[in-house]
Design a protein around this motif. Structure first.
Motif: not given
Length: 78
Positions: A24-25, A29-30, A56-61, A63
């Motif tokens: 999922t990562a 990018e990740d 990441d600068t935004q919360p994400e599930p 990965e």
């Protein structure tokens, strides 16, 4: 850091190629796509693989990505 272990020590040097695989990562990018060869000296049981992960600068599930091992030399995969 990911630890790669041999199940038993070897009297011979052991080498095994490795590389990362997207889950999922996503590489680039990740995390930084990483590949190489682990070289175990006779009797050595552990090596580590470092994979740089980008924050990441935004919360994400949560990965995930995978470390894929290739065909070992002087050992068997299993």
């Amino acid at each position: 850091v990911v630890v790669v272990r041999l199940s038993n020590p070897s009297a011979q040097p052991v080498s095994v190629p490795y590389g990362t695989r997207n889950g999922t990562a996503v590489a680039g990018e990740d995390f930084l796509a990483t590949a190489g060869t682990l070289a175990f000296d006779p009797g050595e049981l552990e090596k580590t693989v470092a994979v740089p992960v980008f924050g990441d600068t935004q919360p994400e599930p949560v990965e995930t990505f995978q470390i894929v091992l290739g065909t070992p030399v002087n050992a068997t995969a299993g």
